[in-house]
Write a protein that holds these residues in place. Sequence first.
Motif, PDB file in Angstrom:
ATOM      1  N   HIS A  97       0.798  -1.222   0.000  1.00  0.00           N
ATOM      2  CA  HIS A  97       0.000   0.000   0.000  1.00  0.00           C
ATOM      3  C   HIS A  97       0.836   1.280   0.000  1.00  0.00           C
ATOM      4  N   LEU A  98       2.150   1.152   0.026  1.00  0.00           N
ATOM      5  CA  LEU A  98       2.988   2.353   0.080  1.00  0.00           C
ATOM      6  C   LEU A  98       3.341   2.963  -1.272  1.00  0.00           C
ATOM      7  N   PRO A  99       3.439   2.205  -2.378  1.00  0.00           N
ATOM      8  CA  PRO A  99       3.866   2.825  -3.639  1.00  0.00           C
ATOM      9  C   PRO A  99       3.069   4.044  -4.074  1.00  0.00           C
ATOM     10  N   PRO A 100       1.728   4.110  -3.902  1.00  0.00           N
ATOM     11  CA  PRO A 100       1.023   5.310  -4.368  1.00  0.00           C
ATOM     12  C   PRO A 100       1.239   6.543  -3.497  1.00  0.00           C
ATOM     13  N   LEU A 101       1.858   6.383  -2.332  1.00  0.00           N
ATOM     14  CA  LEU A 101       1.983   7.488  -1.381  1.00  0.00           C
ATOM     15  C   LEU A 101       2.896   8.583  -1.938  1.00  0.00           C
ATOM     16  N   THR A 102       2.415   9.819  -1.917  1.00  0.00           N
ATOM     17  CA  THR A 102       3.222  10.961  -2.352  1.00  0.00           C
ATOM     18  C   THR A 102       3.889  11.611  -1.143  1.00  0.00           C
ATOM     19  N   ASP A 103       4.821  12.516  -1.406  1.00  0.00           N
ATOM     20  CA  ASP A 103       5.473  13.225  -0.312  1.00  0.00           C
ATOM     21  C   ASP A 103       4.451  14.013   0.515  1.00  0.00           C
ATOM     22  N   ALA A 104       3.508  14.647  -0.157  1.00  0.00           N
ATOM     23  CA  ALA A 104       2.495  15.431   0.558  1.00  0.00           C
ATOM     24  C   ALA A 104       1.620  14.523   1.420  1.00  0.00           C
ATOM     25  N   GLN A 105       1.266  13.365   0.902  1.00  0.00           N
ATOM     26  CA  GLN A 105       0.444  12.436   1.682  1.00  0.00           C
ATOM     27  C   GLN A 105       1.217  11.877   2.872  1.00  0.00           C
ATOM     28  N   ALA A 106       2.512  11.655   2.696  1.00  0.00           N
ATOM     29  CA  ALA A 106       3.320  11.162   3.811  1.00  0.00           C
ATOM     30  C   ALA A 106       3.389  12.189   4.938  1.00  0.00           C
ATOM     31  N   ALA A 107       3.363  13.456   4.592  1.00  0.00           N
ATOM     32  CA  ALA A 107       3.439  14.522   5.588  1.00  0.00           C
ATOM     33  C   ALA A 107       2.082  14.872   6.194  1.00  0.00           C
ATOM     34  N   ALA A 108       1.004  14.344   5.623  1.00  0.00           N
ATOM     35  CA  ALA A 108      -0.350  14.662   6.093  1.00  0.00           C
ATOM     36  C   ALA A 108      -0.673  13.889   7.374  1.00  0.00           C
ATOM     37  N   PRO A 109      -1.694  14.332   8.101  1.00  0.00           N
ATOM     38  CA  PRO A 109      -2.031  13.676   9.375  1.00  0.00           C
ATOM     39  C   PRO A 109      -2.452  12.214   9.198  1.00  0.00           C
ATOM     40  N   SER A 110      -2.063  11.399  10.153  1.00  0.00           N
ATOM     41  CA  SER A 110      -2.551  10.028  10.251  1.00  0.00           C
ATOM     42  C   SER A 110      -3.764  10.013  11.176  1.00  0.00           C
ATOM     43  N   ARG A 111      -4.231   8.825  11.510  1.00  0.00           N
ATOM     44  CA  ARG A 111      -5.333   8.706  12.457  1.00  0.00           C
ATOM     45  C   ARG A 111      -4.869   8.808  13.912  1.00  0.00           C
TER      46      ARG A 111
ATOM     47  N   ARG B 209      12.987  12.527  13.380  1.00  0.00           N
ATOM     48  CA  ARG B 209      13.857  12.643  12.200  1.00  0.00           C
ATOM     49  C   ARG B 209      13.271  11.864  11.031  1.00  0.00           C
ATOM     50  N   GLY B 210      12.861  10.651  11.292  1.00  0.00           N
ATOM     51  CA  GLY B 210      12.363   9.791  10.225  1.00  0.00           C
ATOM     52  C   GLY B 210      11.077  10.280   9.606  1.00  0.00           C
ATOM     53  N   ALA B 211      10.277  11.013  10.376  1.00  0.00           N
ATOM     54  CA  ALA B 211       9.003  11.521   9.859  1.00  0.00           C
ATOM     55  C   ALA B 211       9.210  12.458   8.674  1.00  0.00           C
ATOM     56  N   LEU B 212      10.391  13.025   8.549  1.00  0.00           N
ATOM     57  CA  LEU B 212      10.676  14.000   7.492  1.00  0.00           C
ATOM     58  C   LEU B 212      11.128  13.337   6.184  1.00  0.00           C
ATOM     59  N   ARG B 213      11.229  12.018   6.164  1.00  0.00           N
ATOM     60  CA  ARG B 213      11.666  11.352   4.941  1.00  0.00           C
ATOM     61  C   ARG B 213      10.665  11.577   3.815  1.00  0.00           C
ATOM     62  N   SER B 214      11.160  11.496   2.607  1.00  0.00           N
ATOM     63  CA  SER B 214      10.266  11.510   1.451  1.00  0.00           C
ATOM     64  C   SER B 214       9.511  10.192   1.396  1.00  0.00           C
TER      65      SER B 214
ATOM     66  N   LEU C 223       5.100   5.815   9.879  1.00  0.00           N
ATOM     67  CA  LEU C 223       6.039   5.013   9.089  1.00  0.00           C
ATOM     68  C   LEU C 223       7.417   4.958   9.744  1.00  0.00           C
ATOM     69  N   ALA C 224       7.860   6.085  10.293  1.00  0.00           N
ATOM     70  CA  ALA C 224       9.150   6.105  10.983  1.00  0.00           C
ATOM     71  C   ALA C 224       9.106   5.229  12.237  1.00  0.00           C
ATOM     72  N   HIS C 225       7.984   5.263  12.939  1.00  0.00           N
ATOM     73  CA  HIS C 225       7.818   4.402  14.113  1.00  0.00           C
ATOM     74  C   HIS C 225       7.890   2.930  13.724  1.00  0.00           C
ATOM     75  N   LEU C 226       7.216   2.557  12.641  1.00  0.00           N
ATOM     76  CA  LEU C 226       7.252   1.172  12.196  1.00  0.00           C
ATOM     77  C   LEU C 226       8.674   0.748  11.824  1.00  0.00           C
ATOM     78  N   ALA C 227       9.393   1.630  11.145  1.00  0.00           N
ATOM     79  CA  ALA C 227      10.777   1.319  10.802  1.00  0.00           C
ATOM     80  C   ALA C 227      11.605   1.119  12.062  1.00  0.00           C
ATOM     81  N   GLY C 228      11.369   1.958  13.072  1.00  0.00           N
ATOM     82  CA  GLY C 228      12.093   1.828  14.328  1.00  0.00           C
ATOM     83  C   GLY C 228      11.767   0.541  15.058  1.00  0.00           C
ATOM     84  N   VAL C 229      10.500   0.143  15.034  1.00  0.00           N
ATOM     85  CA  VAL C 229      10.108  -1.111  15.676  1.00  0.00           C
ATOM     86  C   VAL C 229      10.770  -2.298  14.982  1.00  0.00           C
ATOM     87  N   CYS C 230      10.795  -2.282  13.650  1.00  0.00           N
ATOM     88  CA  CYS C 230      11.451  -3.364  12.917  1.00  0.00           C
ATOM     89  C   CYS C 230      12.926  -3.474  13.304  1.00  0.00           C
TER      90      CYS C 230
END
Length: 246
Positions: A23-37, A86-91, A47-54
Amino acid sequence: MTEQTNTELLAALDAAAAELLRHLPPLTDAQAAAPSRLPGWSRGHVLAHLAGVCAAMARQVEYAERGETIEFYDGGMDGRNQAIERGALRSAAEHREVLARGTGQVLDRFRALDQAGWAAPISYRGGTVRDGAEALWRELVIHLSDLDIGVDPDTWTPAFAEHLFSFLSARVPDDLRLRLQPLGHLPRTIGGGARTVSVNGMATDIAAWLAGRQPSLDSLRADADADADGVALPVLLPWPAGIPQR
């Protein structure tokens, strides 16, 4: 429900990681920066949290294989929080790359385990490697729904809902007994209090409610033995955590 074997749990982890990455390929930079739930978090934070957990879980397994334990996050909670900011700012492309690499590495760690390896102790919740695998499963599945990119709790599998019924029984207040009555599934009771409330609805809606998420199908109804008209859903205790969780 019979507990999953380690092979079945690994298959569930593989499926959860694949579903996230799909489900990640369609995500744009603007959508990545937009609010989650999740209040106060963008999709990038999730996404950065998930990467950190992994990364943290791969580290737990690595040290467990040596017969050692280590703090879950490198740098503790401060290190975890700084890495998320820091990770939240990734493209969007960087998020995809980091998560593909991170899920691949942690799943490789789990795939290499023998039976004894699954039972090895880790520091996370004072549990075992298997407990860590179940925690990663929860993180991947629930946070995919938190991203608000078209995957809701109604997609959760029956096995995952059943797992949450058990794990999140710790959220039931001491004075309460919950009789869960998921449609099409056997009822079960969690909690040992004197007051009984029945919660009826789709299994995924009950699981989402227990997880503090918005049910997708709006099927829930709560009933108390002494009230034929129904009651409000009970207020649950905080999420059970060995370390602070969102």
